[in-house]
Design an enzyme around this catalytic site. Structure first.
Site, PDB file in Angstrom:
ATOM      1  N   GLY A 211     -16.262 -42.750   5.436  1.00  0.00           N
ATOM      2  CA  GLY A 211     -15.408 -43.467   4.508  1.00  0.00           C
ATOM      3  C   GLY A 211     -15.228 -42.718   3.197  1.00  0.00           C
ATOM      4  O   GLY A 211     -15.185 -41.482   3.161  1.00  0.00           O
ATOM      5  N   SER A 212     -15.174 -43.448   2.117  1.00  0.00           N
ATOM      6  CA  SER A 212     -14.825 -42.869   0.821  1.00  0.00           C
ATOM      7  C   SER A 212     -15.891 -41.958   0.228  1.00  0.00           C
ATOM      8  O   SER A 212     -15.630 -41.267  -0.757  1.00  0.00           O
ATOM      9  CB  SER A 212     -14.491 -43.976  -0.178  1.00  0.00           C
ATOM     10  OG  SER A 212     -13.292 -44.631   0.207  1.00  0.00           O
TER      11      SER A 212
END
Length: 483
Positions: A211-212
């Site tokens: 993810g981020s």
């Protein structure tokens, strides 16, 4: 001589020669294979005829040996706080073999390692006293991670950025290796068929979309490439962003966040998807892949010394897919170990010291056979200038962005949250990530951490890196800085 008798004699002689050839073949060519076979019961009898050497944490043995009651195997392996340290030790079983440190250092721990023998032992064939494995694990960090993860399914890793020492490795749910020591088939069946997979080392051997948290790698590539001069330079990032060649609009978690043309600092602070997706496309997949590989992605032989599964940055993508890799999605995968390495390199001025969780191995008298702490194996991932800028931007994330739950009084903390989609059309509960570093303002002591929460009891709307993973990271960092 009668012809029939002569033929019978020749035939008998040939049979004898064939038997001799076969016996010679078995003894000299197949003997070693038979001796090494996992089905050779005598290997287990020999290995467990004496107490094994130990795995050491902070000067204390977390393993032992106990005499068995009956049977041909005299000793069995025992564990202190087995579930707490299972992701470090693995197991050593009379029936099921050995894994992780138990498996890697089996010969040292059972006394058959040739480095343990003195000249007289070599002549007499006497089995040497077993050696010990001294780990880099900090028990306070290990316990903090284990307790903070609690009943969540997940993993956590802590690394000393300056030395590469792995201070904690936890995977939950865990298991007690003692249950397997004596070869209990019921315990084996229960563990191997458990849908929660407690024997999987999620910290090192289960890569998942980061993810981020992967936006740190993208930002590093952009700064090193010169795409943007600093973390405070405005980017060229429309909001919302339409993936190239598609009609799919990539939105941000917070629609009110100031993400249009945001600087890297602001984009990390609010975790702006549009900025990093566009940045990935502007850089191109080759430059992104090169930076990811510098951090350790696509390394199939990442040994610490336990072999970690490969974290992956893909190749041969459409631009739309490249954009998704910019936010740690599509086919990007990472282990918590890998994401801890990203933060460790940034915290250490851009240099990554090879992570390791064994400090040294020694013989029964404590004489060091190999010292892994002496290694100065490190490589520059990004320049010191880039590292300093990323440190500053990560501090903004914790001070006033999406990672406020990692704040520690008396310490400078930088981090990055991540919430990775899971399942077709994001149908399953997302993964919550947090990677960070902390530096004690007084002592200068540092630690880098990565935490993954794969599943928890939280409602889907409450799943976030800050809500679930950051508190675990905070507990680990506090424990590391106190010692």
């Amino acid at each position: 001589m009668n012809k029939t008798i002569r033929r019978a004699s020749v035939f008998t002689l040939l049979l004898v020669l064939a038997l001799l050839v076969r016996a010679t073949w078995v003894q000299f060519y197949e003997g070693q294979a038979l001796a090494d076979s996992k089905d050779n019961r005598r290997n287990a009898i020999e290995q467990y005829a004496y107490p094994l050497g130990n795995i050491i944490v902070a000067g204390n043995a977390i393993t032992g040996s106990a005499q068995t009651k009956g049977g041909d195997l005299k000793y069995k392996r025992t564990y202190t706080d087995g579930s707490l340290y299972a992701a470090v030790t693995g197991y050593s079983s009379q029936v099921f073999g050995a894994t992780q440190l138990e498996g890697i250092y089996k010969d040292l721990l059972d006394g058959t390692d040739t480095r343990l023998k003195d000249p007289l032992d070599t002549i007499t064939g006497k089995r040497a006293d077993p050696g010990d494995v001294v780990t880099t694990i900090d028990p306070a960090v290990q316990k903090a991670a284990y307790e903070a993860l609690g009943d969540k399914k997940g993993a956590a890793v802590a690394i000393d950025p300056k030395t590469g020492k792995i201070l904690g490795v936890v995977s939950t749910p865990s298991y007690d290796p003692s249950a397997l020591s004596a070869g209990d088939s019921d315990a084996w069946t229960k563990l191997t068929k458990d849908s929660e997979k407690p024997m999987t080392n999620r910290a090192m051997r289960q890569p998942l979309p980061p993810g981020s948290t992967f936006k740190l790698v993208v930002a590093a590539a952009a700064l090193e490439d010169g795409l943007y001069a600093s973390v405070d330079t405005k980017t060229d990032s429309e909001n919302p962003y339409t993936l190239p060649g598609t009609t799919r609009v990539l939105e941000n978690e917070s629609k009110s966040a100031p993400c249009e043309n945001a600087t890297i600092r602001v984009a990390l602070q609010y975790s702006c998807n549009n900025v990093f997706a566009k940045m990935a496309v502007d850089l191109g997949q080759d430059k992104l892949k090169a930076m990811a590989e510098k951090f350790g992605f696509n390394d199939k032989s990442q040994d610490v010394p336990v072999r970690a599964y490969e974290s992956v940055y893909p190749s041969d993508m459409e631009k739309s897919s490249t954009a998704l890799t910019g936010i740690g999605q599509f086919d990007v995968t990472a282990t918590p170990l890998q994401m801890a390495m990203v933060s460790a390199a940034i915290a250490n001025g851009g240099k990554l010291v090879s992570p390791h969780m064994v400090s040294q191995i020694s013989d029964a008298d404590g004489n060091v056979l190999e010292n892994y702490d002496d290694s100065t194996d490190s490589k520059e991932i990004v320049s010191s200038s880039t590292a300093e800028q990323l440190q500053s931007a990560m501090q903004t994330v914790v001070d006033e962005g999406t990672g406020t739950n990692a704040q520690i009084s008396g310490a400078t903390v930088g981090g990055k949250t991540g919430t990775a989609q899971h399942g077709e059309n994001n149908s399953k509960t997302p993964y919550a990530w947090f990677t960070s570093y902390a530096k004690d303002d007084s002592s200068g002591k540092e630690v880098a951490v990565a935490v993954l929460v794969e599943q928890s009891n939280a409602a889907r709307s409450e799943v976030s890196g800050n809500g679930l993973a950051a508190p675990v990271a905070k507990a680990m960092m506090q424990a590391a800085l106190k010692n």
